[in-house]
Design a protein around this motif. Structure first.
Motif, PDB file in Angstrom:
ATOM      1  N   MET A   1     -75.826 -19.410  -2.360  1.00  0.00           N
ATOM      2  CA  MET A   1     -75.073 -20.489  -2.074  1.00  0.00           C
ATOM      3  C   MET A   1     -75.376 -21.122  -0.573  1.00  0.00           C
ATOM      4  SD  MET A   1     -71.145 -21.558  -2.694  1.00  0.00           S
ATOM      5  CE  MET A   1     -71.164 -22.009  -4.239  1.00  0.00           C
ATOM      6  N   SER A   2     -75.969 -22.358  -0.333  1.00  0.00           N
ATOM      7  CA  SER A   2     -75.877 -22.811   0.802  1.00  0.00           C
ATOM      8  C   SER A   2     -74.621 -23.149   1.514  1.00  0.00           C
ATOM      9  CB  SER A   2     -77.011 -24.158   0.661  1.00  0.00           C
ATOM     10  OG  SER A   2     -76.459 -25.173   0.292  1.00  0.00           O
ATOM     11  N   ILE A   3     -74.789 -23.329   2.775  1.00  0.00           N
ATOM     12  CA  ILE A   3     -73.476 -23.674   3.746  1.00  0.00           C
ATOM     13  C   ILE A   3     -73.081 -25.127   3.249  1.00  0.00           C
ATOM     14  CG2 ILE A   3     -74.712 -24.345   5.693  1.00  0.00           C
ATOM     15  CD1 ILE A   3     -71.449 -22.552   5.750  1.00  0.00           C
ATOM     16  N   THR A   4     -73.971 -25.764   3.118  1.00  0.00           N
ATOM     17  CA  THR A   4     -73.689 -27.436   2.587  1.00  0.00           C
ATOM     18  C   THR A   4     -72.940 -27.326   1.250  1.00  0.00           C
ATOM     19  OG1 THR A   4     -75.536 -27.981   3.659  1.00  0.00           O
ATOM     20  CG2 THR A   4     -74.814 -29.641   1.959  1.00  0.00           C
ATOM     21  N   SER A   5     -73.420 -26.278   0.195  1.00  0.00           N
ATOM     22  CA  SER A   5     -72.675 -26.563  -1.082  1.00  0.00           C
ATOM     23  C   SER A   5     -71.367 -26.013  -0.936  1.00  0.00           C
ATOM     24  CB  SER A   5     -73.480 -25.873  -2.195  1.00  0.00           C
ATOM     25  OG  SER A   5     -73.637 -24.574  -1.676  1.00  0.00           O
ATOM     26  N   MET A   6     -71.127 -25.153   0.095  1.00  0.00           N
ATOM     27  CA  MET A   6     -69.686 -24.347   0.125  1.00  0.00           C
ATOM     28  C   MET A   6     -68.912 -25.379   0.980  1.00  0.00           C
ATOM     29  SD  MET A   6     -70.984 -20.632   1.739  1.00  0.00           S
ATOM     30  CE  MET A   6     -69.461 -20.203   2.642  1.00  0.00           C
ATOM     31  N   ILE A   7     -69.492 -26.047   1.675  1.00  0.00           N
ATOM     32  CA  ILE A   7     -68.662 -27.339   2.535  1.00  0.00           C
ATOM     33  C   ILE A   7     -68.213 -28.072   1.278  1.00  0.00           C
ATOM     34  CG2 ILE A   7     -68.568 -29.086   4.231  1.00  0.00           C
ATOM     35  CD1 ILE A   7     -70.482 -27.214   6.023  1.00  0.00           C
ATOM     36  N   LEU A   8     -69.355 -28.894   0.571  1.00  0.00           N
ATOM     37  CA  LEU A   8     -68.784 -29.658  -0.267  1.00  0.00           C
ATOM     38  C   LEU A   8     -67.811 -29.232  -1.256  1.00  0.00           C
ATOM     39  CD1 LEU A   8     -72.501 -31.189  -0.799  1.00  0.00           C
ATOM     40  CD2 LEU A   8     -70.435 -32.318   0.452  1.00  0.00           C
ATOM     41  N   GLY A   9     -67.962 -27.730  -1.749  1.00  0.00           N
ATOM     42  CA  GLY A   9     -67.130 -27.363  -2.746  1.00  0.00           C
ATOM     43  C   GLY A   9     -65.725 -26.988  -2.105  1.00  0.00           C
ATOM     44  N   SER A  10     -65.614 -26.811  -1.057  1.00  0.00           N
ATOM     45  CA  SER A  10     -64.383 -26.589  -0.297  1.00  0.00           C
ATOM     46  C   SER A  10     -63.616 -28.093  -0.122  1.00  0.00           C
ATOM     47  CB  SER A  10     -64.629 -25.838   1.008  1.00  0.00           C
ATOM     48  OG  SER A  10     -65.141 -24.589   0.957  1.00  0.00           O
ATOM     49  N   MET A  11     -64.432 -28.705   0.374  1.00  0.00           N
ATOM     50  CA  MET A  11     -63.881 -30.061   0.587  1.00  0.00           C
ATOM     51  C   MET A  11     -63.258 -30.840  -0.825  1.00  0.00           C
ATOM     52  SD  MET A  11     -63.375 -31.219   3.465  1.00  0.00           S
ATOM     53  CE  MET A  11     -63.301 -32.989   3.670  1.00  0.00           C
ATOM     54  N   GLU A  12     -64.061 -30.593  -1.928  1.00  0.00           N
ATOM     55  CA  GLU A  12     -63.577 -31.209  -3.066  1.00  0.00           C
ATOM     56  C   GLU A  12     -62.218 -30.419  -3.821  1.00  0.00           C
ATOM     57  OE1 GLU A  12     -65.213 -31.065  -7.535  1.00  0.00           O
ATOM     58  OE2 GLU A  12     -66.973 -31.515  -6.194  1.00  0.00           O
TER      59      GLU A  12
END
Length: 75
Positions: free
Chosen positions: A1-12
């Protein structure tokens, strides 16, 4: 999992918690969600993760409070 997808998932997830808590008037849970949202926006994923336990505890307290209020209304 990329850091970008982790950030987006966390924000969601945190935005969902914030919006839901605002809708039910859960001010403490709203404040925690806003704090985590700010941390994530500033790139502090570890800081956001450290608040996870507090969010869980406050979420449970909010549910108990809402249930108790509902039961009082039903009587």
């Amino acid at each position: 999992m990329s850091i970008t997808s982790m950030i987006l998932g966390s924000m969601e997830a945190v935005i969902s918690i914030r919006v839901s808590s605002v809708m039910v008037g859960a001010t403490r849970l709203t404040a925690l969600a806003r704090s985590v949202e700010s941390m994530i926006c500033n790139g502090d994923l570890r800081g956001g993760a450290s608040v996870r336990v507090l969010i869980s505890l406050q979420g449970r307290a909010t549910i108990a409070e809402l249930q108790a209020g509902y039961l009082r209304l039903r009587r």
